[in-house]
Design a protein around this motif. Structure first.
Motif: not given
Length: 749
Positions: A221, A230, A168-169, A233, A219, A227
Motif C-alpha cells: 500500500g 504490510k 493505493d492498495r 496482513s 499486501e 509504498w
C-alpha cells in the motif's frame, strides 16, 4: 531466466541445456497476448460484453437542438467537432547510461525504493532477517523467497475486493525462481563426497531452500506517497515446494501421475523454478514451472535398467537425469512423508505407488493460485501441457469468445504453444476463483507454432490422433490423451513445430493486438551458421572484454512480433517480423540491424510487458551474460510500431572462413524516441518481473540474484560480488523495488 545454482560451484545454466534432438526446422516466433483488461473490469458485468464487442463513437449525443422560432429562421449550428484522439505516448525521461556500479540507476526525477527483500518477514512475530545464514529454517515459510521473478499487481478496494484500478492498495504476487546458495547459509551449502556420491549433510539448510522457492503473496500500500508492504496482513502467503497441490485437468489421476504421496495421481507437493507468470480474467495468478527437471535425482547408470524404452525416451527429452541440482534427495535420514526422498525419481519400489519414479511428471505445469483466498489449494492445470513454462500470457478477453493463453518453453531449440479454452468467456465469472479455473483451464485445445520463411505461420494441434501423434509413432508411441500432455515436447516434435532460440516472455500491444516475444539468445552449438533462417537470421562473433573473447552464435538475442490473422487470437495462422535485434551499438550493420545507439543498445532480452495504464508503452528487461563487460542488466522503455513497418533485408553472416547470406524481415529502427534505457541494475543481477499500480504511477521491478557469480571467502565480506540493496559489507539480496516519479506523474512519459 538465467540462474546459476548448486553447491556453491559454477554450473551450466539450465536454460542453456537443450534436450531437443529432432530435425525439425530451426524457425522461430511466438505469441502471447495480454489485452488490457482495465476497461473490461472497470465496467459492471452487465456492460462488459458490449464494451468489448462494440466500438465507441457517434450517436444521439451528437444531435443539435432545433433553434428557437424566429421571423427569419437561422441555420442549425454545425455539429460539434469530434474529440481529438488522445495523443500518442512519448518517452520523456533522460536516458540512463550503461554502467557497472552496484546500484539501481533511474532517470533524474525518479526514485527507486526497496520494497521487499529476500528473507523479509510476512507474518507477525517473525524477526527481521539476519542475512548471515543463521535464521531458523522453520521461519522461512513466512519470509520472502529468493530470486524474485515474474509478478502481478492486483488492486484492491477498501473492503479487500479485487479492483483493477486500485491505485493505493493491492496484492503483489511474485515468483521466486531459484536460489543463490552462497548467501543463504553461514558458509554456503554443506556437502560431502563427489559425483554421484555427493550428499547434503545439514537438513536445516535444505529446509531453508525448500521454502525459498515458490511464490509470495503480499499486501502492499501507499501512504504519504511512500509504498510499503504490510507484514501482518491476512492476505500474506507463501506457496513453496512443500505446499499441497491438486492435479487438475486431463492428465490428473492417470497412471503416469501416481506416486507414493498420491497413489491415485490426483495431487502432488509444491512448485519449483517459478519463472514468468500469467493472469486470468476472473482474478487469479498463474505461476509457471520452468527448469524443474534438474531438481530431481535420477542416476541413469543404475536406473535405466529399470525403465522401459518409452520411459527412457521421455526422460531424455526432458533432461531428467543427474544427481539433482541442489542434492535435495540425498539428505538422510528421510522423514516419514519423504520430504527429501520424493526428489529421487528412481525406481525403488514394486509399483509407482511405492516410490517417486513419476515425481517429475507432476512438475512442468502452469499452476493457478487464488491470491484473495489464503486457504485455497493451488491447482496444476494439465490441459496446458508439460514443459519448461516461461509464462502463460492471457490473450484478448472477449465475452462470448474462448480465452487464449500463450506459452514459451524456455530452452534452446524449444517451441511456442497456445491453449484455447473450450468454454467461451462469460463476464459473470469475474471473481470466480478456482472454480472459474476449472471451467476454462481444464478443457480446451493445445497448439504449437510453426513458422514459415515467407513471414507467415501456423498453429499445429497437440492432440492424440492428429499431426502424427499416435500410438504407431516410431519415436514415441503415445498411449492416451494424458500421455500427450505429460510428454508435450515429444508430441510437438512429431507435429513438426519450429525450434526457437530460448523463447521467453510474451506480451500483447493493447493498441494493435500484436504479440511480442523475447528470444533471449543462442550459441553456435544450438544454431550453427548453416541453420540460420528468416526469423533467427544472425550468426556472428561478439567480442567481450579486453581479451576480445568470441561469443559465437546469436549471443545478444532478438524480439519477434506477430499479428494473428483476422485479428483473432484463436486463429490458426499469423504474420510476423523481427521487432528488435539486441546488439552493441558499435557492432557492424549486419549485427546491429536495429541501428541501436548508446542510448538504447542492449543484449539478451527477457522480461517483456505492456503497460495497462499507458497503452502502447512496452517495458523490456534483460538477462545478460554477453554484454556484461560494458554494463549491468537493464530495463528499457519502448514505443513499438506495427508488424511490417520495416523491410526485408539480406544480411551477411560470418563464421571464420564461412560466409552465408540470410534474408529476414526487420522492423523499423526505433531510434532514441522509440526505445531508451530507463534503469540499470546492480552487479551480476538480472532485471525481471514487472507490474504497475492501478493508476500507472508506481512501477514494481524485481532485481534478481545480485552478486550471483560470487564464490565468496566468508571471512572477507569484500569478496562478495555485490552488497546491494543493504550496502556496507552486507550479503546481497534479491529484492523488489518500487519506482515513482518525484512529481507523481505517469512512469516513463
Amino acid at each position: 531466466m538465467n540462474t546459476k545454482t548448486s553447491n556453491d560451484a559454477p554450473v551450466i545454466d539450465p536454460d542453456d541445456i537443450g534436450y531437443n534432438q529432432t530435425a525439425n526446422p530451426e524457425f522461430n516466433t511466438l505469441i502471447a497476448a495480454r489485452l488490457s483488461r482495465r476497461k473490461l473490469f472497470g465496467l459492471g458485468v452487465g456492460t462488459a460484453g458490449a464494451a468489448l464487442l462494440t466500438a465507441c463513437g457517434g450517436g444521439s449525443d451528437d444531435a443539435v437542438a432545433a433553434p428557437a422560432p424566429a421571423p427569419a429562421p437561422a441555420p442549425a449550428p454545425a455539429p460539434a467537432p469530434a474529440p481529438a484522439p488522445a495523443p500518442a505516448p512519448a518517452l520523456n525521461f533522460s536516458v540512463v547510461p550503461k554502467g557497472l556500479a552496484d546500484i539501481v540507476a533511474v532517470p533524474a526525477g525518479y526514485t527507486a525504493s526497496v520494497l521487499y527483500r529476500l528473507g523479509d518477514p510476512i507474518a507477525t512475530g517473525v524477526t527481521p532477517y539476519a542475512n548471515d545464514g543463521t535464521d531458523a529454517a522453520s521461519t522461512y515459510d513466512r519470509r520472502a523467497g529468493d530470486h524474485h521473478d515474474g509478478m502481478t499487481y492486483f488492486g484492491m478496494d477498501a473492503s479487500g475486493k479485487w479492483l483493477t484500478t486500485g491505485a493505493d492498495r493491492g496484492l503483489l504476487v511474485m515468483n521466486h525462481e531459484a536460489i543463490t546458495p552462497s548467501f543463504l547459509h553461514p558458509t554456503g551449502q554443506t556437502a560431502t563426497g563427489s559425483g554421484v556420491a555427493q550428499v547434503r549433510t545439514v537438513a536445516e539448510e535444505v529446509m531453508r531452500e525448500f521454502y525459498l522457492h515458490g511464490v509470495s503473496v503480499i499486501e502492499v500500500g501507499k501512504s504519504a506517497a511512500k509504498w510499503s508492504y504490510k507484514q501482518a496482513s491476512g492476505f500474506n502467503r507463501r506457496v513453496h515446494t512443500l505446499t499441497p497441490m491438486t492435479l487438475s485437468g486431463p492428465a490428473a489421476k492417470s497412471d503416469v501421475m501416481k506416486t507414493k504421496y498420491s497413489p491415485d495421481g490426483s495431487a502432488t507437493r509444491g512448485t519449483v523454478n517459478n519463472c514468468a507468470n500469467g493472469t486470468t480474467p476472473w482474478g487469479t495468478y498463474l505461476t509457471c514451472e520452468e527448469n524443474w527437471a534438474g531438481y530431481f535425482r535420477r542416476v541413469a547408470a543404475t536406473d535405466n535398467a529399470n525403465r522401459s524404452a518409452r520411459e527412457l525416451v521421455a526422460l531424455a527429452r526432458y533432461g531428467v537425469a543427474g544427481t539433482g541440482r541442489e542434492l535435495w534427495a540425498t539428505v538422510t535420514p528421510d522423514t516419514t512423508d519423504n520430504v527429501y526422498g520424493r526428489w529421487n525419481a528412481e525406481v525403488l519400489g514394486a509399483t509407482a505407488a511405492n516410490d517417486y519414479r513419476n515425481g517429475p511428471n507432476t512438475y512442468g505445469w502452469v499452476v493457478e493460485i487464488d491470491p484473495f483466498d489464503a486457504l485455497s489449494t493451488p491447482k496444476k492445470r494439465t490441459a496446458l501441457g508439460r514443459f519448461g513454462h516461461e509464462g502463460a500470457c492471457l490473450g484478448p478477453v472477449v465475452v462470448g469468445k474462448p480465452l487464449v493463453w500463450y506459452m514459451g518453453d524456455d530452452s534452446r531449440n524449444e517451441y511456442i504453444y497456445k491453449f484455447v479454452s473450450a468454454k467461451a468467456w462469460d463476464a459473470a465469472d469475474i471473481g470466480g476463483g478456482m472454480a472459474a479455473g476449472d471451467k476454462y483451464m481444464d478443457d480446451g485445445k493445445l497448439y504449437v507454432a510453426k513458422f514459415n520463411a515467407d513471414g507467415t505461420g501456423a498453429w499445429l494441434e497437440i492432440k492424440l490422433g492428429v499431426n502424427g501423434i499416435t500410438a504407431a509413432n516410431t519415436t514415441y508411441a503415445f498411449a492416451d490423451a494424458a500421455d500427450v500432455l505429460v510428454n508435450t515436447r515429444l508430441a510437438a516434435d512429431v507435429a513438426g513445430a519450429t525450434k526457437m532460440d530460448r523463447p521467453e516472455w510474451t506480451a500483447v500491444n493493447p493498441k494493435t493486438g500484436e504479440v511480442y516475444v523475447t528470444l533471449t539468445n543462442t550459441n553456435a552449438a544450438s544454431r550453427p551458421i548453416g541453420a540460420t533462417d528468416a526469423a533467427n537470421p544472425r550468426f556472428y562473433n561478439d567480442p567481450k572484454g579486453s581479451a576480445a573473447t568470441a561469443q559465437r552464435g546469436n549471443p545478444n538475442g532478438h524480439i519477434v512480433r506477430f499479428a494473428d490473422d483476422n485479428a483473432d487470437p484463436a486463429s490458426l495462422s499469423f504474420k510476423w517480423d523481427v521487432y528488435l535485434f539486441g546488439a552493441r551499438s558499435t557492432a557492424s550493420s549486419d549485427i546491429n540491424l536495429s541501428q541501436l545507439s548508446a542510448d538504447n543498445d542492449f543484449s539478451s532480452p527477457d522480461g517483456l510487458w505492456f503497460s495497462e495504464a499507458t497503452p502502447g508503452l512496452l517495458w523490456l528487461e534483460t538477462d545478460d551474460g554477453a554484454y556484461t563487460d560494458v554494463t549491468n542488466c537493464m530495463l528499457l522503455a519502448a514505443l513499438p510500431g506495427k508488424v511490417g513497418d520495416g523491410a526485408r533485408k539480406t544480411i551477411t553472416n560470418v563464421d571464420g572462413a564461412t560466409t552465408r547470406t540470410q534474408d529476414t524481415i526487420v522492423g523499423a529502427a526505433p531510434g532514441s524516441a522509440g526505445l531508451r534505457r530507463f534503469l540499470v541494475g546492480p552487479k551480476e543481477c538480472e532485471i525481471t518481473g514487472i507490474a504497475e499500480s492501478g493508476d500507472g504511477r508506481a512501477l514494481f521491478v524485481n532485481i534478481q540474484h545480485p552478486g550471483e557469480d560470487t564464490r565468496p571467502n566468508y571471512a572477507d565480506a569484500n569478496s562478495f560480488g555485490s552488497h546491494w540493496p543493504d550496502g556496507g559489507s552486507a550479503r546481497p539480496r534479491s529484492s523488489t523495488v518500487v519506482i515513482t516519479r518525484d512529481d507523481g506523474g505517469l512512469i516513463g512519459l
